[in-house]
Motif scaffolding. Structure first.
Motif, PDB file in Angstrom:
ATOM      1  N   ASN A 157       3.063  -1.205  14.640  1.00 52.17           N
ATOM      2  CA  ASN A 157       3.338  -1.322  13.209  1.00 52.17           C
ATOM      3  C   ASN A 157       3.927  -0.023  12.664  1.00 52.17           C
ATOM      4  O   ASN A 157       3.429   1.061  12.971  1.00 52.17           O
ATOM      5  CB  ASN A 157       2.065  -1.638  12.430  1.00 52.17           C
ATOM      6  CG  ASN A 157       1.496  -2.999  12.772  1.00 52.17           C
ATOM      7  OD1 ASN A 157       2.210  -3.882  13.251  1.00 52.17           O
ATOM      8  ND2 ASN A 157       0.200  -3.181  12.538  1.00 52.17           N
ATOM      9  N   ALA A 159       4.623   1.590   8.981  1.00 54.75           N
ATOM     10  CA  ALA A 159       4.321   1.404   7.562  1.00 54.75           C
ATOM     11  C   ALA A 159       5.437   1.984   6.700  1.00 54.75           C
ATOM     12  O   ALA A 159       6.241   2.805   7.140  1.00 54.75           O
ATOM     13  CB  ALA A 159       2.988   2.077   7.227  1.00 54.75           C
ATOM     14  N   SER A 161       6.540   2.624   2.124  1.00 59.41           N
ATOM     15  CA  SER A 161       6.104   2.598   0.724  1.00 59.41           C
ATOM     16  C   SER A 161       6.370   1.252   0.072  1.00 59.41           C
ATOM     17  O   SER A 161       5.927   1.013  -1.047  1.00 59.41           O
ATOM     18  CB  SER A 161       6.823   3.685  -0.073  1.00 59.41           C
ATOM     19  OG  SER A 161       6.623   4.946   0.509  1.00 59.41           O
ATOM     20  N   GLY A 162       7.126   0.390   0.740  1.00 58.41           N
ATOM     21  CA  GLY A 162       7.444  -0.917   0.181  1.00 58.41           C
ATOM     22  C   GLY A 162       8.803  -1.383   0.665  1.00 58.41           C
ATOM     23  O   GLY A 162       9.626  -0.589   1.132  1.00 58.41           O
ATOM     24  N   HIS A 168      11.458   2.831   4.213  1.00 56.87           N
ATOM     25  CA  HIS A 168      11.657   1.554   4.906  1.00 56.87           C
ATOM     26  C   HIS A 168      13.062   1.504   5.493  1.00 56.87           C
ATOM     27  O   HIS A 168      13.264   1.080   6.637  1.00 56.87           O
ATOM     28  CB  HIS A 168      11.448   0.387   3.941  1.00 56.87           C
ATOM     29  CG  HIS A 168      11.780  -0.945   4.523  1.00 56.87           C
ATOM     30  ND1 HIS A 168      12.224  -2.003   3.762  1.00 56.87           N
ATOM     31  CD2 HIS A 168      11.762  -1.403   5.817  1.00 56.87           C
ATOM     32  CE1 HIS A 168      12.453  -3.047   4.544  1.00 56.87           C
ATOM     33  NE2 HIS A 168      12.178  -2.708   5.790  1.00 56.87           N
ATOM     34  N   VAL A 185       5.353  -2.929   7.998  1.00 54.70           N
ATOM     35  CA  VAL A 185       4.233  -3.266   7.120  1.00 54.70           C
ATOM     36  C   VAL A 185       4.422  -2.515   5.807  1.00 54.70           C
ATOM     37  O   VAL A 185       4.219  -1.297   5.748  1.00 54.70           O
ATOM     38  CB  VAL A 185       2.872  -2.889   7.749  1.00 54.70           C
ATOM     39  CG1 VAL A 185       1.735  -3.310   6.823  1.00 54.70           C
ATOM     40  CG2 VAL A 185       2.721  -3.527   9.133  1.00 54.70           C
ATOM     41  N   TYR A 187       3.670  -1.244   1.993  1.00 50.71           N
ATOM     42  CA  TYR A 187       2.523  -0.956   1.122  1.00 50.71           C
ATOM     43  C   TYR A 187       3.029  -0.701  -0.287  1.00 50.71           C
ATOM     44  O   TYR A 187       4.240  -0.608  -0.519  1.00 50.71           O
ATOM     45  CB  TYR A 187       1.761   0.280   1.629  1.00 50.71           C
ATOM     46  CG  TYR A 187       0.984   0.054   2.899  1.00 50.71           C
ATOM     47  CD1 TYR A 187      -0.395  -0.141   2.876  1.00 50.71           C
ATOM     48  CD2 TYR A 187       1.636   0.044   4.134  1.00 50.71           C
ATOM     49  CE1 TYR A 187      -1.108  -0.336   4.052  1.00 50.71           C
ATOM     50  CE2 TYR A 187       0.931  -0.158   5.312  1.00 50.71           C
ATOM     51  CZ  TYR A 187      -0.440  -0.345   5.265  1.00 50.71           C
ATOM     52  OH  TYR A 187      -1.153  -0.556   6.426  1.00 50.71           O
ATOM     53  N   LYS A 188       2.120  -0.578  -1.213  1.00 49.89           N
ATOM     54  CA  LYS A 188       2.490  -0.261  -2.590  1.00 49.89           C
ATOM     55  C   LYS A 188       2.333   1.234  -2.818  1.00 49.89           C
ATOM     56  O   LYS A 188       1.461   1.686  -3.545  1.00 49.89           O
ATOM     57  CB  LYS A 188       1.637  -1.063  -3.578  1.00 49.89           C
ATOM     58  CG  LYS A 188       1.922  -2.561  -3.535  1.00 49.89           C
ATOM     59  CD  LYS A 188       1.118  -3.327  -4.577  1.00 49.89           C
ATOM     60  CE  LYS A 188       1.474  -4.811  -4.536  1.00 49.89           C
ATOM     61  NZ  LYS A 188       0.689  -5.594  -5.534  1.00 49.89           N
ATOM     62  N   GLN A 192      -0.913   5.353   0.177  1.00 53.30           N
ATOM     63  CA  GLN A 192      -1.738   4.297   0.782  1.00 53.30           C
ATOM     64  C   GLN A 192      -1.271   3.991   2.199  1.00 53.30           C
ATOM     65  O   GLN A 192      -2.088   3.822   3.114  1.00 53.30           O
ATOM     66  CB  GLN A 192      -1.664   3.030  -0.073  1.00 53.30           C
ATOM     67  CG  GLN A 192      -2.520   1.878   0.452  1.00 53.30           C
ATOM     68  CD  GLN A 192      -2.324   0.589  -0.330  1.00 53.30           C
ATOM     69  OE1 GLN A 192      -1.492   0.523  -1.222  1.00 53.30           O
ATOM     70  NE2 GLN A 192      -3.080  -0.431   0.015  1.00 53.30           N
ATOM     71  N   ALA A 193       0.033   3.950   2.395  1.00 51.35           N
ATOM     72  CA  ALA A 193       0.571   3.686   3.731  1.00 51.35           C
ATOM     73  C   ALA A 193       0.172   4.786   4.709  1.00 51.35           C
ATOM     74  O   ALA A 193      -0.227   4.516   5.848  1.00 51.35           O
ATOM     75  CB  ALA A 193       2.094   3.565   3.656  1.00 51.35           C
ATOM     76  N   ASP A 196      -3.316   4.497   5.937  1.00 53.13           N
ATOM     77  CA  ASP A 196      -3.510   3.456   6.940  1.00 53.13           C
ATOM     78  C   ASP A 196      -2.984   3.875   8.299  1.00 53.13           C
ATOM     79  O   ASP A 196      -3.477   3.421   9.332  1.00 53.13           O
ATOM     80  CB  ASP A 196      -2.847   2.144   6.482  1.00 53.13           C
ATOM     81  CG  ASP A 196      -3.898   1.112   6.063  1.00 53.13           C
ATOM     82  OD1 ASP A 196      -5.028   1.528   5.723  1.00 53.13           O
ATOM     83  OD2 ASP A 196      -3.606  -0.097   6.083  1.00 53.13           O
ATOM     84  N   ASN A 201      -4.485   1.641  11.352  1.00 53.52           N
ATOM     85  CA  ASN A 201      -4.084   0.267  11.030  1.00 53.52           C
ATOM     86  C   ASN A 201      -2.575   0.082  11.194  1.00 53.52           C
ATOM     87  O   ASN A 201      -2.098  -1.037  11.365  1.00 53.52           O
ATOM     88  CB  ASN A 201      -4.501  -0.088   9.604  1.00 53.52           C
ATOM     89  CG  ASN A 201      -6.012  -0.060   9.444  1.00 53.52           C
ATOM     90  OD1 ASN A 201      -6.742  -0.463  10.355  1.00 53.52           O
ATOM     91  ND2 ASN A 201      -6.490   0.421   8.316  1.00 53.52           N
TER      92      ASN A 201
END
Length: 327
Positions: A157, A159, A161-162, A168, A185, A187-188, A192-193, A196, A201
Motif C-alpha cells: 500500500n 498512502a 493525502s487524498g 498521489h 490508499v 487519506y484526508k 493521518q496518512a 498509518d 497499515n
C-alpha cells in the motif's frame, strides 16, 4: 430649468473624459484599504504558515494589512472558484497551490479556467516530498523498493493525502515509470496518512518534508529518496529519485504561487509582484522555512506561467491515462 441639448452633450463628454483619469488615479493610489489573501487550506498547516509569513511581509511593503482568508474545501476548488470571480482590483489575491492546475482535469466541474481567469504573479514556495517506508519493509534503497514491489504486485500500500493530491500524483508517476503495481490508499490529509505508514497499515508514501520529519526522527519510518530534481538542504544526504536509480528527470514538488484575477491592472500587478518577491527573498523567512524543508522562491510571471503549462500537461496527461477520478 431645461438644459440645452448642446450643453448636455458637452457635460456628458466631459464626464466621460474624466472616467479614465479617475481609473488611473485609483490604480495609482492602490492600496487604500486592506487586501485579502485567499488561502485554499485550513489554518495551521505549512502552506497556511507560508502564506501568513508572506502576507505579513507584504503588509509592511504595501503599507496596508494583507489579511488571510482561509477558504478550504473540495480539494481547494472552493477557494479557486472564489478567487477567479473576485473583483480585479488588487484587493483579492490568491495563494494558489499545485491543485490549481490539477483540478480542472481531475474534478471536471470547476468554475474557472486557469489561463482565462487568473494572471500569474510570482512563485512563492516549493516543497519536495520524501518517499519513506515502514521500517519493517525489507528494502534499503529505491532499487530494493522497486524490486520488492515487482516481486509483490498489488500487495504493498502507498498512502497519500487524498485522490489528486500532489503526493498521489508522485506515487502514480513512480508506479508508471518504474512499472510497479502498488495499491493507492487515499487519506484526508498527509498527517493521518503518515501515521498509518508509521503504524504499518500502509507501507510507504510521499510526505511533505515537514510531515515526514517527526516520523523519521522518531525512527517510525525510513527515508528512501526525495522527489525533487535536486537535494534539499534540510536533507543533504537524501538522494533524489533519479540519483537513487529511479526515472530520469523525476521532479515532483508542491508549489505555492501568487495569482490574481485576470483583469487586474498592470500597475497593481507590478506592486503585488514586487511585494511578493521581497517577502519570499527575506533571508530570515528563507532560513525559518528552509529548516522545515520548504524553499521560499520567487519567479517572474512568465516563468510561473511556464510552470503552470508544464504541470497542467504532466498531470492532465497522467490523470487521463490512468483514469483517475476525484472522490
Amino acid at each position: 430649468m431645461t438644459i440645452p441639448r448642446r450643453a448636455l452633450l458637452a457635460l456628458t463628454c466631459a464626464a466621460a473624459a474624466l472616467l479614465p483619469v479617475a481609473a488611473v488615479a485609483q490604480t495609482t493610489d492602490w492600496p487604500t484599504k486592506p487586501i485579502t489573501m485567499v488561502v485554499p487550506y485550513p489554518p495551521g498547516g505549512v502552506n497556511d504558515l507560508v502564506a501568513r509569513a508572506v502576507a505579513d511581509r507584504m503588509s509592511q511593503s504595501l503599507g496596508k494589512p494583507v489579511i488571510i482568508a482561509n477558504r478550504a474545501g473540495a480539494a481547494t476548488t472552493v477557494a479557486s472558484n472564489f478567487a477567479a470571480k473576485a473583483a480585479p482590483d488588487g484587493y483579492t489575491i490568491y495563494a494558489a497551490g499545485t491543485s490549481l492546475v490539477i483540478n480542472p482535469t481531475l474534478q471536471g466541474n470547476v468554475q474557472y479556467d486557469t489561463k482565462r481567469d487568473f494572471r500569474p504573479v510570482s512563485l512563492m514556495s516549493v516543497t519536495p516530498f520524501i518517499l519513506h517506508v515502514h521500517p519493517a519493509l525489507p528494502v534499503a534503497d529505491l532499487a530494493g523498493l522497486v524490486a520488492h514491489a515487482r516481486a509483490n504486485p498489488d500487495k504493498l500500500n502507498i498512502a497519500s493525502s487524498g485522490i489528486g493530491a500532489t503526493n498521489h500524483m508522485a506515487a502514480e508517476l513512480l508506479k508508471e515509470a518504474a512499472q510497479i503495481r502498488l495499491v493507492h490508499v487515499p487519506y484526508k490529509g498527509g498527517a493521518q496518512a503518515g501515521q498509518d505508514v508509521a503504524a504499518g497499515n500502509a507501507q510507504m508514501m510521499f510526505s511533505a518534508a515537514i510531515e515526514a520529519m517527526p516520523l523519521l526522527d522518531g525512527k517510525l519510518t525510513r527515508a528512501i529518496a526525495i522527489s525533487s530534481n535536486k537535494r534539499s538542504p534540510a536533507f543533504p544526504d537524501l538522494p533524489t529519485i533519479e540519483e537513487a536509480g529511479g526515472p530520469k528527470g523525476f521532479n515532483v514538488i508542491f508549489w505555492q504561487a501568487m495569482v490574481v484575477p485576470a483583469a487586474t491592472p498592470q500597475p497593481i500587478v507590478d506592486r503585488i509582484y514586487a511585494a511578493t518577491r521581497k517577502a519570499v527573498e527575506d533571508p530570515e523567512l528563507q532560513k525559518q522555512f528552509g529548516r522545515q524543508g520548504v524553499e521560499l522562491r520567487g519567479s517572474t510571471p512568465e516563468e510561473l506561467q511556464q510552470l503552470f503549462d508544464r504541470e497542467e500537461k504532466t498531470w492532465g496527461t497522467l490523470i487521463r491515462e490512468k483514469g483517475i477520478k476525484a472522490e
